[in-house]
Design an enzyme around this catalytic site. Structure first.
Site, PDB file in Angstrom:
ATOM      1  N   SER A 128      52.130  40.188  35.021  1.00  0.00           N
ATOM      2  CA  SER A 128      50.872  40.717  35.548  1.00  0.00           C
ATOM      3  C   SER A 128      51.008  42.083  36.217  1.00  0.00           C
ATOM      4  O   SER A 128      50.019  42.785  36.374  1.00  0.00           O
ATOM      5  CB  SER A 128      50.243  39.730  36.528  1.00  0.00           C
ATOM      6  N   LYS A 148      50.415  41.506  43.811  1.00  0.00           N
ATOM      7  CA  LYS A 148      49.444  42.348  43.096  1.00  0.00           C
ATOM      8  C   LYS A 148      49.302  43.673  43.849  1.00  0.00           C
ATOM      9  O   LYS A 148      49.784  43.827  44.966  1.00  0.00           O
ATOM     10  CB  LYS A 148      48.055  41.685  43.036  1.00  0.00           C
TER      11      LYS A 148
END
Length: 184
Positions: A53, A94
């Site tokens: 990701s 993230k």
């Protein structure tokens, strides 16, 4: 009489040897363990990257040192953050896109913060997702760098992470050794 003197000297030497062993070996080992626990608990910790990701910034199996965050209000747009998602029941890493009060618009793969397009040269795999998010007070908004393959805030039921759930800021890649260096 000499036997007692020799026994007494031997006992003193063995006690002295035991004390030396304690001071030379046991004491430093205990101090090192205590220091390690304190550093891990309060200053930094190590994580590994389990998914794609954050590709290409972070690769699967990269290992990073992360500094603990005690004041989320000091974080900046673009920081790579480790946080806990109660919705997913997991700790994630993230990129911080929206801070409290921001209006985040995603249109045609481009991200705008408060109507200003941001430069995201780290995004190599964009997505065509369109959406808009108003970041509430005390909350933060995160996206993965691999937008085409990241289950991030765009797809969560609650797209915002509370400041108390922020664990740390990625600082240094320590493995693999050929990619050793600070995380940008």
């Amino acid at each position: 009489m000499e036997d007692n003197t020799n026994n007494s000297e031997v006992e003193q030497k063995s006690i002295s040897g035991f004390k030396r062993f304690i001071y030379d070996w046991i004491f430093p080992i205990v101090l090192a363990i205590i220091a390690t626990v304190i550093i891990n608990k309060f200053l930094l910790f190590k994580i590994y990257i389990p998914s794609e990701s954050m590709k290409p910034t972070l690769q699967v199996n990269d290992q990073l040192f992360v500094t603990r965050v005690y004041k989320p209000e000091n974080l900046k747009h673009g920081d790579i953050i480790v946080f806990y998602s109660s919705e997913l029941g997991d700790t994630l890493i993230k990129r911080l896109i929206g801070i409290p009060g921001d209006n985040v618009k995603i249109k045609g793969g481009e991200v705008y913060i408060n109507d200003e397009k941001i430069n995201e040269d780290y995004v190599k795999y964009p997505s065509s997702y369109d959406g808009e998010f108003q970041v509430p007070k005390g909350k933060f908004f995160f996206l993965g760098d691999n937008r085409a393959n990241s289950e991030d805030a765009r797809y969560w039921n609650n797209p915002f992470i509370d400041g108390k759930d922020i664990k740390g800021k990625a600082q240094l890649r320590v493995y693999p050794f050929n990619r050793f260096g600070f995380v940008k």
